[in-house]
Design a protein around this motif. Sequence first.
Motif, PDB file in Angstrom:
ATOM      1  N   VAL B  22       0.841  -1.201   0.000  1.00 49.79           N
ATOM      2  CA  VAL B  22       0.000   0.000   0.000  1.00 49.79           C
ATOM      3  C   VAL B  22       0.881   1.257   0.000  1.00 49.79           C
ATOM      4  N   VAL B  23       0.541   2.189  -0.854  1.00 48.38           N
ATOM      5  CA  VAL B  23       1.131   3.529  -0.816  1.00 48.38           C
ATOM      6  C   VAL B  23      -0.025   4.520  -0.766  1.00 48.38           C
ATOM      7  N   ALA B  24      -0.005   5.393   0.225  1.00 47.93           N
ATOM      8  CA  ALA B  24      -0.984   6.478   0.262  1.00 47.93           C
ATOM      9  C   ALA B  24      -0.163   7.755   0.291  1.00 47.93           C
ATOM     10  N   ALA B  25      -0.424   8.657  -0.627  1.00 44.85           N
ATOM     11  CA  ALA B  25       0.417   9.855  -0.695  1.00 44.85           C
ATOM     12  C   ALA B  25      -0.342  11.014  -1.304  1.00 44.85           C
ATOM     13  N   TYR B  26       0.187  12.185  -1.012  1.00 44.10           N
ATOM     14  CA  TYR B  26      -0.386  13.429  -1.507  1.00 44.10           C
ATOM     15  C   TYR B  26       0.765  14.236  -2.104  1.00 44.10           C
ATOM     16  N   PRO B  27       0.528  14.888  -3.227  1.00 45.97           N
ATOM     17  CA  PRO B  27       1.655  15.603  -3.843  1.00 45.97           C
ATOM     18  C   PRO B  27       2.031  16.882  -3.104  1.00 45.97           C
ATOM     19  N   ILE B  28       3.306  17.127  -2.971  1.00 41.04           N
ATOM     20  CA  ILE B  28       3.798  18.428  -2.493  1.00 41.04           C
ATOM     21  C   ILE B  28       5.203  18.634  -3.046  1.00 41.04           C
ATOM     22  N   THR B  29       5.461  19.820  -3.544  1.00 43.59           N
ATOM     23  CA  THR B  29       6.798  20.166  -4.033  1.00 43.59           C
ATOM     24  C   THR B  29       7.780  20.130  -2.864  1.00 43.59           C
ATOM     25  N   PRO B  30       8.972  19.627  -3.027  1.00 46.88           N
ATOM     26  CA  PRO B  30       9.588  19.037  -4.232  1.00 46.88           C
ATOM     27  C   PRO B  30       9.460  17.509  -4.308  1.00 46.88           C
ATOM     28  N   GLN B  31       8.548  16.941  -3.562  1.00 46.82           N
ATOM     29  CA  GLN B  31       8.406  15.492  -3.545  1.00 46.82           C
ATOM     30  C   GLN B  31       7.494  14.968  -4.642  1.00 46.82           C
ATOM     31  N   THR B  32       6.646  15.845  -5.201  1.00 52.37           N
ATOM     32  CA  THR B  32       5.581  15.441  -6.131  1.00 52.37           C
ATOM     33  C   THR B  32       6.001  14.400  -7.167  1.00 52.37           C
ATOM     34  N   GLN B  33       7.183  14.628  -7.747  1.00 46.51           N
ATOM     35  CA  GLN B  33       7.689  13.729  -8.792  1.00 46.51           C
ATOM     36  C   GLN B  33       7.752  12.273  -8.327  1.00 46.51           C
ATOM     37  N   ILE B  34       8.001  12.065  -7.052  1.00 47.08           N
ATOM     38  CA  ILE B  34       8.115  10.689  -6.554  1.00 47.08           C
ATOM     39  C   ILE B  34       6.776   9.979  -6.698  1.00 47.08           C
ATOM     40  N   VAL B  35       5.727  10.579  -6.154  1.00 45.05           N
ATOM     41  CA  VAL B  35       4.429   9.905  -6.215  1.00 45.05           C
ATOM     42  C   VAL B  35       3.854   9.935  -7.627  1.00 45.05           C
ATOM     43  N   GLN B  36       4.250  10.970  -8.384  1.00 44.61           N
ATOM     44  CA  GLN B  36       3.784  11.031  -9.770  1.00 44.61           C
ATOM     45  C   GLN B  36       4.374   9.870 -10.573  1.00 44.61           C
ATOM     46  N   THR B  37       5.684   9.698 -10.464  1.00 47.17           N
ATOM     47  CA  THR B  37       6.339   8.590 -11.176  1.00 47.17           C
ATOM     48  C   THR B  37       5.821   7.257 -10.657  1.00 47.17           C
ATOM     49  N   PHE B  38       5.661   7.178  -9.343  1.00 48.90           N
ATOM     50  CA  PHE B  38       5.208   5.904  -8.769  1.00 48.90           C
ATOM     51  C   PHE B  38       3.779   5.581  -9.211  1.00 48.90           C
ATOM     52  N   SER B  39       2.929   6.603  -9.291  1.00 45.05           N
ATOM     53  CA  SER B  39       1.543   6.337  -9.695  1.00 45.05           C
ATOM     54  C   SER B  39       1.496   5.849 -11.148  1.00 45.05           C
ATOM     55  N   TYR B  41       3.815   3.892 -12.398  1.00 48.64           N
ATOM     56  CA  TYR B  41       4.135   2.453 -12.262  1.00 48.64           C
ATOM     57  C   TYR B  41       2.874   1.672 -11.894  1.00 48.64           C
ATOM     58  N   VAL B  42       2.079   2.280 -11.015  1.00 41.46           N
ATOM     59  CA  VAL B  42       0.834   1.609 -10.595  1.00 41.46           C
ATOM     60  C   VAL B  42      -0.103   1.491 -11.795  1.00 41.46           C
ATOM     61  N   HIS B  43      -0.254   2.600 -12.518  1.00 46.50           N
ATOM     62  CA  HIS B  43      -1.132   2.632 -13.692  1.00 46.50           C
ATOM     63  C   HIS B  43      -0.699   1.602 -14.735  1.00 46.50           C
ATOM     64  N   ASN B  44       0.597   1.473 -14.929  1.00 46.53           N
ATOM     65  CA  ASN B  44       1.125   0.541 -15.939  1.00 46.53           C
ATOM     66  C   ASN B  44       1.125  -0.907 -15.475  1.00 46.53           C
ATOM     67  N   GLY B  45       0.726  -1.122 -14.237  1.00 49.06           N
ATOM     68  CA  GLY B  45       0.715  -2.492 -13.721  1.00 49.06           C
ATOM     69  C   GLY B  45       2.106  -3.029 -13.427  1.00 49.06           C
ATOM     70  N   GLU B  46       3.073  -2.129 -13.233  1.00 49.95           N
ATOM     71  CA  GLU B  46       4.447  -2.583 -12.967  1.00 49.95           C
ATOM     72  C   GLU B  46       4.672  -2.918 -11.492  1.00 49.95           C
ATOM     73  N   VAL B  47       3.706  -2.566 -10.657  1.00 47.19           N
ATOM     74  CA  VAL B  47       3.760  -2.913  -9.230  1.00 47.19           C
ATOM     75  C   VAL B  47       2.391  -3.484  -8.824  1.00 47.19           C
ATOM     76  N   ASP B  48       2.389  -4.164  -7.700  1.00 46.00           N
ATOM     77  CA  ASP B  48       1.119  -4.730  -7.205  1.00 46.00           C
ATOM     78  C   ASP B  48       0.465  -3.818  -6.172  1.00 46.00           C
ATOM     79  N   THR B  49       1.031  -2.634  -6.009  1.00 45.47           N
ATOM     80  CA  THR B  49       0.630  -1.731  -4.928  1.00 45.47           C
ATOM     81  C   THR B  49      -0.793  -1.201  -5.072  1.00 45.47           C
TER      82      THR B  49
END
Lengths: 97, 386
Positions: B22-39, B41-49
Amino acid sequence: MSLKGYKEIPDAGLILNAPTSIQNKTGSWRSMKPIFHEENCINCLFCWWYCPDSAIIIEDGKMKGINYDYCKGCGICVHECPGKKGNKALELVPEKE
Amino acid sequence: MRVAITGNDAAALAMKQINPDVVAAYPITPQTQIVQTFSQYVHNGEVDTVFVTVESEHSAMSAVVGAAASGARTMTATSANGLALMWEILYIAASLRLPIVMTVVNRALSAPINIHCDHSDSMGARDSGWIQIYSESAQETYDNLIQAVRIAEEARFPVMVCQDGFITSHSVEVLDVLEDKEVREFIGEYKPAYSILDVDNPITVGPLDLFDYYFEHKAQQIVDMPKAKDVVLKIGEEFGKKFGRKYGLFEAYMTDDAEVVVVVMNSAAGTTKAVIDELRSKGEKVGLLKPRLFRPFPAAEIAEILKGKKVAVLDRAMSFGAQAGPLSIEIQSALYLAGATASDTPVSSFIYGLGGRDITTDNIKHAIDVAKEGRHGHFEMLNVRE
């Protein structure tokens, strides 16, 4: 109940041996006490549904009385009891009587 | 495998390879890119999260607390005001001993609003009961995150892995990354001690705890937290054996024969190394101590390195009204406990880089000069206008 040291208890405040509430007899909290009058009971079990402490004793689908070890005397059962012909099957009386 | 990615993408890649439940996250600069890139991966089915989009950081941390209590491997990410909004739940996560791993991209707190790097956010959270690991580079962020999963699960405390906002998070760096399989093998399968979803073994999590037991539960945290040091060391060692990059409690760079040692965390340690190299080439005996683990603080180990030397501590945060920044106070306390004195180990304190203000090699050289004079108790802000 003797108090334990920090090495003797589960960490994080976890309660692992559920249900521990059985050990905590809350009947002593009572100032008012519900009394069961079986002759007025229609076994609707409203008292059982409403009791917040699961202190209504049911046997074979019938109301059999109150578990005074846990009943806190809140009176909700008395309030909800429809009774028979205007007479409630549960009555709230002062604890000392 | 070598890749050229930003610190944020390095964190996201580590998360992908960790493949948390499970990953629960909210975007905030300068971290946004992390959850954006990770989401992605989730969308592409590259993780089971299961990715939980939430309405705030308070909810993000609350959601991972719930998921972690149900036995899931959980991660989240935040920065600055987002971390501040998590405050209440940070303590709950730590007190419930949930092995949540959070990547923090260090950023200044408002006001005035500022999106750039300093350490006020994570330094403010230092008393919350989280293990805190600081990373100089994207490589260290990546490596630390992978280790953090094991550290959290073995030490049974949540872990914050910090990197510097923009300086590290948005700079492209070439780093060595592991194969998915290597990461999976290293972190292993998570076997939670309990789960609130285990209906056959019902438990209560977070009941009321008053004057009869609250202190005992805090005592467990007080006693257990320092033990996390051994876990961090063990896993850093194992990581080094397997992948060639060994990690300890801190990095001691040319400290052995050093007369002056600069203590600084995260990216500014890189700048400091350049200064040390330059001064060393001129024959000056200077070194760097870069704490990696800030909580629990390796006081005795750090004092052993610093005792008898002249010390310059550079803080990228301030506890307003305190004698110095939080790192310097920690260092001074460690030295005093180790029997050091003002005459044998003078400590000069500096505040630098608030709100992303540059720290130059000249600033660091100046700090070294001040420390060289043995100005104990000296406190100064670097590169600020009066």
